[in-house]
Design a protein around this motif. Sequence first.
Motif, PDB file in Angstrom:
ATOM      1  N   MET A  43       0.843  -1.203   0.000  1.00 27.50           N
ATOM      2  CA  MET A  43       0.000   0.000   0.000  1.00 27.50           C
ATOM      3  C   MET A  43       0.878   1.252   0.000  1.00 27.50           C
ATOM      4  SD  MET A  43      -3.094  -0.854   2.700  1.00 27.50           S
ATOM      5  CE  MET A  43      -2.004  -0.787   4.129  1.00 27.50           C
ATOM      6  N   PHE A  44       1.938   1.226   0.796  1.00 21.48           N
ATOM      7  CA  PHE A  44       2.828   2.380   0.898  1.00 21.48           C
ATOM      8  C   PHE A  44       3.703   2.508  -0.351  1.00 21.48           C
ATOM      9  CE2 PHE A  44       1.725   1.031   5.160  1.00 21.48           C
ATOM     10  CZ  PHE A  44       1.376   2.231   5.764  1.00 21.48           C
ATOM     11  N   LYS A  48       4.038   5.863  -3.115  1.00 20.31           N
ATOM     12  CA  LYS A  48       5.260   6.569  -3.514  1.00 20.31           C
ATOM     13  C   LYS A  48       5.153   7.148  -4.929  1.00 20.31           C
ATOM     14  CE  LYS A  48       8.447   3.729  -0.754  1.00 20.31           C
ATOM     15  NZ  LYS A  48       9.492   2.684  -0.828  1.00 20.31           N
ATOM     16  N   SER A  49       4.398   6.473  -5.785  1.00 15.28           N
ATOM     17  CA  SER A  49       4.271   6.916  -7.181  1.00 15.28           C
ATOM     18  C   SER A  49       2.903   7.522  -7.454  1.00 15.28           C
ATOM     19  CB  SER A  49       4.500   5.722  -8.120  1.00 15.28           C
ATOM     20  OG  SER A  49       5.720   5.092  -7.862  1.00 15.28           O
ATOM     21  N   SER A  50       2.320   8.125  -6.422  1.00 14.35           N
ATOM     22  CA  SER A  50       0.918   8.526  -6.518  1.00 14.35           C
ATOM     23  C   SER A  50       0.702   9.971  -6.933  1.00 14.35           C
ATOM     24  CB  SER A  50       0.229   8.295  -5.170  1.00 14.35           C
ATOM     25  OG  SER A  50       0.791   9.143  -4.184  1.00 14.35           O
ATOM     26  N   SER A  60      -3.395   9.895  -7.862  1.00 13.39           N
ATOM     27  CA  SER A  60      -3.814   8.938  -6.834  1.00 13.39           C
ATOM     28  C   SER A  60      -3.703   9.554  -5.446  1.00 13.39           C
ATOM     29  CB  SER A  60      -2.965   7.661  -6.908  1.00 13.39           C
ATOM     30  OG  SER A  60      -3.268   6.929  -8.066  1.00 13.39           O
ATOM     31  N   PHE A  61      -2.686  10.401  -5.255  1.00 13.48           N
ATOM     32  CA  PHE A  61      -2.521  11.053  -3.951  1.00 13.48           C
ATOM     33  C   PHE A  61      -3.680  12.012  -3.687  1.00 13.48           C
ATOM     34  CE2 PHE A  61      -0.742  14.426  -1.188  1.00 13.48           C
ATOM     35  CZ  PHE A  61      -0.417  13.642  -0.089  1.00 13.48           C
ATOM     36  N   GLN A  62      -4.094  12.749  -4.722  1.00 11.81           N
ATOM     37  CA  GLN A  62      -5.248  13.642  -4.565  1.00 11.81           C
ATOM     38  C   GLN A  62      -6.525  12.840  -4.299  1.00 11.81           C
ATOM     39  OE1 GLN A  62      -4.869  15.846  -8.286  1.00 11.81           O
ATOM     40  NE2 GLN A  62      -4.421  17.720  -7.153  1.00 11.81           N
ATOM     41  N   ALA A  63      -6.658  11.691  -4.965  1.00  9.97           N
ATOM     42  CA  ALA A  63      -7.832  10.835  -4.729  1.00  9.97           C
ATOM     43  C   ALA A  63      -7.827  10.311  -3.299  1.00  9.97           C
ATOM     44  CB  ALA A  63      -7.853   9.674  -5.714  1.00  9.97           C
ATOM     45  N   TYR A 297      -5.448  -0.539  -3.591  1.00 11.71           N
ATOM     46  CA  TYR A 297      -4.429  -0.458  -2.537  1.00 11.71           C
ATOM     47  C   TYR A 297      -4.410   0.922  -1.883  1.00 11.71           C
ATOM     48  CZ  TYR A 297      -2.507  -4.962  -3.964  1.00 11.71           C
ATOM     49  OH  TYR A 297      -2.353  -6.295  -4.225  1.00 11.71           O
ATOM     50  N   VAL A 298      -4.543   1.960  -2.700  1.00 10.00           N
ATOM     51  CA  VAL A 298      -4.531   3.326  -2.173  1.00 10.00           C
ATOM     52  C   VAL A 298      -5.687   3.528  -1.190  1.00 10.00           C
ATOM     53  CG1 VAL A 298      -4.848   5.757  -2.776  1.00 10.00           C
ATOM     54  CG2 VAL A 298      -3.314   4.335  -4.145  1.00 10.00           C
TER      55      VAL A 298
END
Length: 477
Positions: A43-44, A48-50, A60-63, A297-298
């Motif tokens: 998951m982590f 890293k590539s989000s 993906s980080f914003q999501a 996973y996110v």
Amino acid sequence: MDTLIALLNDLLWGAILIYLLIGVGIFFTIRTGFIQIRHFGHMFSVLKSSRNADSAGISSFQALCTSLAARVGTGNLAGVAVAIYLGGPGAIFWMWLIAFIGMSTAFVESALAQLYKVKDVEGNYRGGPAYYMEKGLGMRWMGVLFSLCLLLAFGLVFNAVQANSISVAMKVAFGVPDWMSGVALVLLTALIIFGGIRGVARFAELVVPFMALAYIAMALFIVVSHISDLPAVFSLIIKSAFGIEQAGSGALGYAVSQAMINGIKRGLFSNEAGMGSAPNAAATATPYPPHPASQGYVQMLGVFVDTIVICTCTAAIILLSGQFEPGSGITGVELTQRALSSQVGSWGNSFIAAAIFFFAFTSIVANYSYAETNLVFLEHNHKAGILLFRLVVLAMVMFGSVGELPTVWAMADVSMALMAIVNLVAILLLSGVAIKLAKDYNDQLMLGKVPTFDANKYPELRSQLEPGIWDQPEKQG
């Protein structure tokens, strides 16, 4: 009215949803091979590539931040206090359990939302349970039913709940009248939601990491300050969860059932696993690795952070403070404020008021983004309809600011239960597709490849998918 709401709650939660939630969570935990344990570290790695995004989707980080903005809210501060007050300390154990098994459910619903996402008329990704019900199951009527439940729950009721907690916190900490808090919230909410989905995502990306880390740091300070008391707190939670302390009093069954029901209710309200809300954010992302399962996973990580980390922080603050008194009438955000103030002094009231403001306000704007996606599903981006809905959302924020807590919470429980039941049935029917996605992703991962979804490998799925989104696997640099 209150009697009818209470009757519906007893039926939905006591007779249907608890068993469905636990059953579905266990089913997916087994079908995915305990994915939340086997791939906990992955998951982590995905995170890293989000930060990658494109013109159609957010990163993906914003999501993740958008879904956390909705998840990390009143449920983490006021909801945990309500669970402890009504169900005893044992309710926390059941919150943990529903989060653990819910991580696999979150994986499944978010991976499906990615797979069946579409592009709206402005070229942005949209998706969620309504879309996978229509495309994956061929049941648009089911998607319409889900969308209506979500509009009621997230667009209206939940935003009233969040606004209610903000106004209570501001009154306790600073003596601000409810109506003043309501007017300020309406103005601030309008500024964000009229910016659309991307505006919400940018706001969440900036605010959510800051607010979560500040709250965790405060809780860690309190835990370290009372480290010798921690074993006793964990022992209390476990004993209370299984009625060990009540075993000799004749109240064993009632105590356990209250801990279980309230822990699961508030756990679901907080982490939203299986409810069908977070998939609306998951579908808007441009995933990396470019595979639907990567968003699974996110969003699994989102459930872990919300309940296992942040809700536990609140429980520790309350139970270490000695402020919890059964039958005292002190519950909700007021109990959390009193607990923190007893540990750090009067400024604890202000800290919790600030935390509630950021947690709950980000929930309001993220909840709106979920509702907008489902309104698009129903109306196909009818601009007048979206404008009218935004105005109704603002009215509910005002109503929540001046309304009564028990009635608002009860309405939230009913609407959340209806939404969750429809979504859980849908993901069970689509379980075969979700397991295919997990297997395809993990097979590539084991071969040392960057998992990439190729719809051509699955002709039975390709006809269900939006043309142009998964036709060609993305090239990896």
